[in-house]
Enzyme design. Structure first.
Site, mmCIF file in Angstrom:
data_model
loop_
_atom_site.group_PDB
_atom_site.id
_atom_site.type_symbol
_atom_site.label_atom_id
_atom_site.label_comp_id
_atom_site.label_asym_id
_atom_site.label_seq_id
_atom_site.Cartn_x
_atom_site.Cartn_y
_atom_site.Cartn_z
ATOM 1 N N PRO A 122 0.788 -1.236 0.000
ATOM 2 C CA PRO A 122 0.000 0.000 0.000
ATOM 3 C C PRO A 122 0.823 1.291 0.000
ATOM 4 O O PRO A 122 0.519 2.204 -0.781
ATOM 5 C CB PRO A 122 -0.841 -0.110 1.281
ATOM 6 C CG PRO A 122 -0.923 -1.581 1.563
ATOM 7 C CD PRO A 122 0.378 -2.157 1.078
ATOM 8 N N LYS B 204 5.525 8.846 -11.769
ATOM 9 C CA LYS B 204 4.179 8.327 -11.453
ATOM 10 C C LYS B 204 3.300 9.427 -10.835
ATOM 11 O O LYS B 204 2.160 9.632 -11.248
ATOM 12 C CB LYS B 204 4.338 7.148 -10.485
ATOM 13 C CG LYS B 204 3.089 6.712 -9.756
ATOM 14 C CD LYS B 204 2.158 5.901 -10.615
ATOM 15 C CE LYS B 204 0.838 5.666 -9.911
ATOM 16 N NZ LYS B 204 -0.136 4.982 -10.694
HETATM 17 P P1 NAD Z 1 -4.238 -3.667 -2.007
HETATM 18 O O1 NAD Z 1 -4.553 -3.030 -0.698
HETATM 19 O O2 NAD Z 1 -5.313 -4.373 -2.762
HETATM 20 O O3 NAD Z 1 -3.025 -4.710 -1.812
HETATM 21 C C1 NAD Z 1 -1.965 -4.543 -0.924
HETATM 22 C C2 NAD Z 1 -1.649 -5.914 -0.333
HETATM 23 O O4 NAD Z 1 -0.488 -5.794 0.498
HETATM 24 C C3 NAD Z 1 -2.773 -6.462 0.566
HETATM 25 O O5 NAD Z 1 -3.160 -7.736 0.079
HETATM 26 C C4 NAD Z 1 -2.135 -6.535 1.956
HETATM 27 O O6 NAD Z 1 -2.590 -7.629 2.725
HETATM 28 C C5 NAD Z 1 -0.662 -6.666 1.592
HETATM 29 N N1 NAD Z 1 0.249 -6.273 2.658
HETATM 30 C C6 NAD Z 1 0.256 -5.133 3.392
HETATM 31 N N2 NAD Z 1 1.291 -5.128 4.252
HETATM 32 C C7 NAD Z 1 1.959 -6.298 4.062
HETATM 33 C C8 NAD Z 1 3.111 -6.893 4.644
HETATM 34 N N3 NAD Z 1 3.796 -6.272 5.606
HETATM 35 N N4 NAD Z 1 3.512 -8.091 4.195
HETATM 36 C C9 NAD Z 1 2.818 -8.733 3.214
HETATM 37 N N5 NAD Z 1 1.714 -8.224 2.623
HETATM 38 C C10 NAD Z 1 1.289 -7.032 3.041
HETATM 39 O O7 NAD Z 1 -3.577 -2.508 -2.893
HETATM 40 P P2 NAD Z 1 -3.437 -2.480 -4.501
HETATM 41 O O8 NAD Z 1 -4.638 -1.860 -5.108
HETATM 42 O O9 NAD Z 1 -2.978 -3.823 -4.963
HETATM 43 O O10 NAD Z 1 -2.255 -1.412 -4.656
HETATM 44 C C11 NAD Z 1 -0.900 -1.747 -4.387
HETATM 45 C C12 NAD Z 1 -0.035 -0.559 -4.775
HETATM 46 O O11 NAD Z 1 -0.214 -0.274 -6.157
HETATM 47 C C13 NAD Z 1 -0.368 0.736 -4.018
HETATM 48 O O12 NAD Z 1 0.826 1.395 -3.712
HETATM 49 C C14 NAD Z 1 -1.223 1.506 -5.011
HETATM 50 O O13 NAD Z 1 -1.146 2.911 -4.806
HETATM 51 C C15 NAD Z 1 -0.586 1.090 -6.328
HETATM 52 N N6 NAD Z 1 -1.478 1.173 -7.497
HETATM 53 C C16 NAD Z 1 -2.766 0.700 -7.430
HETATM 54 C C17 NAD Z 1 -3.571 0.786 -8.574
HETATM 55 C C18 NAD Z 1 -5.010 0.273 -8.526
HETATM 56 O O14 NAD Z 1 -5.755 0.556 -9.471
HETATM 57 N N7 NAD Z 1 -5.412 -0.484 -7.513
HETATM 58 C C19 NAD Z 1 -3.074 1.322 -9.755
HETATM 59 C C20 NAD Z 1 -1.745 1.754 -9.812
HETATM 60 C C21 NAD Z 1 -0.945 1.664 -8.667
#
Ligand code: NAD
Length: 291
Positions: free
Chosen positions: A65, A168
């Protein structure tokens, strides 16, 4: 190649699956058991903890995150566990400063790290059509490129450490401001009695043309099919846009850059996210401008 993949959420789940599909041995870990189970179904190997995934891996991908999560995983499970020379690819969207610190700290453990955030949402992560913007050395980029190419359609070397995150958040600040400009313009056109599809047809081939209008029109039934045609569900959540605008404001303050439009976009998305309980797409902000 043996690849540790940490963070199997909305984005990481599809990305890890694509690495497995490309023939890599993907050792996956997430704090969420459901996310881990989905990754196993998609061909990854479940690790009991992040350091189990990292031990003996050639490369470590993180998709977490925020900056504090990446730093925590690096400090607790990567530094001191990964073999010297291991490549670290952080694909999360985090602040530029933390990205630079992480790359420097990795180097002190003889690890090669790059920041490699993505453009494209969950659908692109699943389809393997993300765009990666990479910050790091030439060596880091050369090693990262083939791994990232298995998850994306474009991999671009943005510059030194932190340049990927810089690219980004600049891109997303432009997107946030241009979406609001598109929304208020469409709302004005409607109030002036213009048919929104007619205005779309005109502006899409005139000087007002932009991606937020032409590819992501925020009104249902206007232009291509977008989240607006699906009740603003799916797409890019307004809360994630707000996260990126906050990172952009932080970065702007750190270099004393004047960003009045980005700052206004942050203010408007803050109010929108606070009031919207449905986690809708960022284009739904048009409804606050139609009143
Ligand atoms: P998400 O919340 O769906 O996934 C994050 C995952 O990380 C979760 O499954 C959580 O359990 C895991 N996590 C957190 N702390 C952890 C740890 N210490 N050890 C192991 N796992 C851990 O978020 P997302 O939508 O997949 O986004 C991830 C990143 O990508 C973010 O930085 C977001 O800003 C970026 N992003 C997202 C999108 C989108 O459309 N969702 C698009 C571009 C970029």
């Amino acid at each position: 190649m043996k690849i540790a993949f940490i963070g199997l959420g909305n984005m990481g789940g599809g990305m890890a699956a694509n690495l497995a599909k490309a023939g890599h041995e993907v050792r996956a870990f997430d704090l969420s058991e459901e996310a881990l189970a989905r990754a196993v179904e998609a061909g990854c190997i479940a690790a009991k903890a992040a350091n189990f995934a990292v031990h003996g891996a050639d490369a470590v991908v993180t998709m977490l995150p925020a900056g504090k999560h990446v730093t925590q995983v690096y400090e607790e499970s990567v530094f001191g566990t990964a073999e010297p020379g291991t490549l670290l690819l952080d694909c999360s969207t985090i602040d530029v400063e933390t990205a630079r610190i992480n790359v420097a700290n990795a180097a002190s453990y003889d690890l090669v790290a790059v920041d490699a955030p993505v453009s494209g949402g969950i659908a692109a992560a699943n389809a393997g059509t993300l765009t990666f913007m990479v910050g790091g050395t030439d060596e880091g980029f050369a090693r990262a490129e083939p791994i990232l190419a298995a998850m994306g359609k474009a991999v671009i070397h943005a510059g030194d450490a932190g340049a990927g995150q810089g690219a980004k958040i600049c891109n997303n600040m432009l997107l946030g401001a241009s979406m609001i400009a598109t929304c208020e313009t469409l709302a004005l056109a409607q109030k002036l009695g213009l048919d929104p599809q007619k205005f779309f047809d005109i502006a899409s081939v005139s000087s007002g043309q932009c991606w937020s209008l032409t590819s992501y029109a925020p009104l249902p039934g206007v232009g291509p099919v977008t989240p607006a045609d699906n009740g603003y569900a799916g797409g890019f959540a307004a809360a994630l846009m707000l996260k990126d605008l906050r990172l952009a404001m932080e970065a702007a303050a750190s270099v004393d850059a004047d960003v009045p439009m980005g700052s206004k976009a942050r203010e408007l998305y803050e109010a929108f996210v606070e009031a919207d309980k449905d986690g809708r797409d960022f284009s739904a902000i048009i409804q606050t401008l139609q009143k």
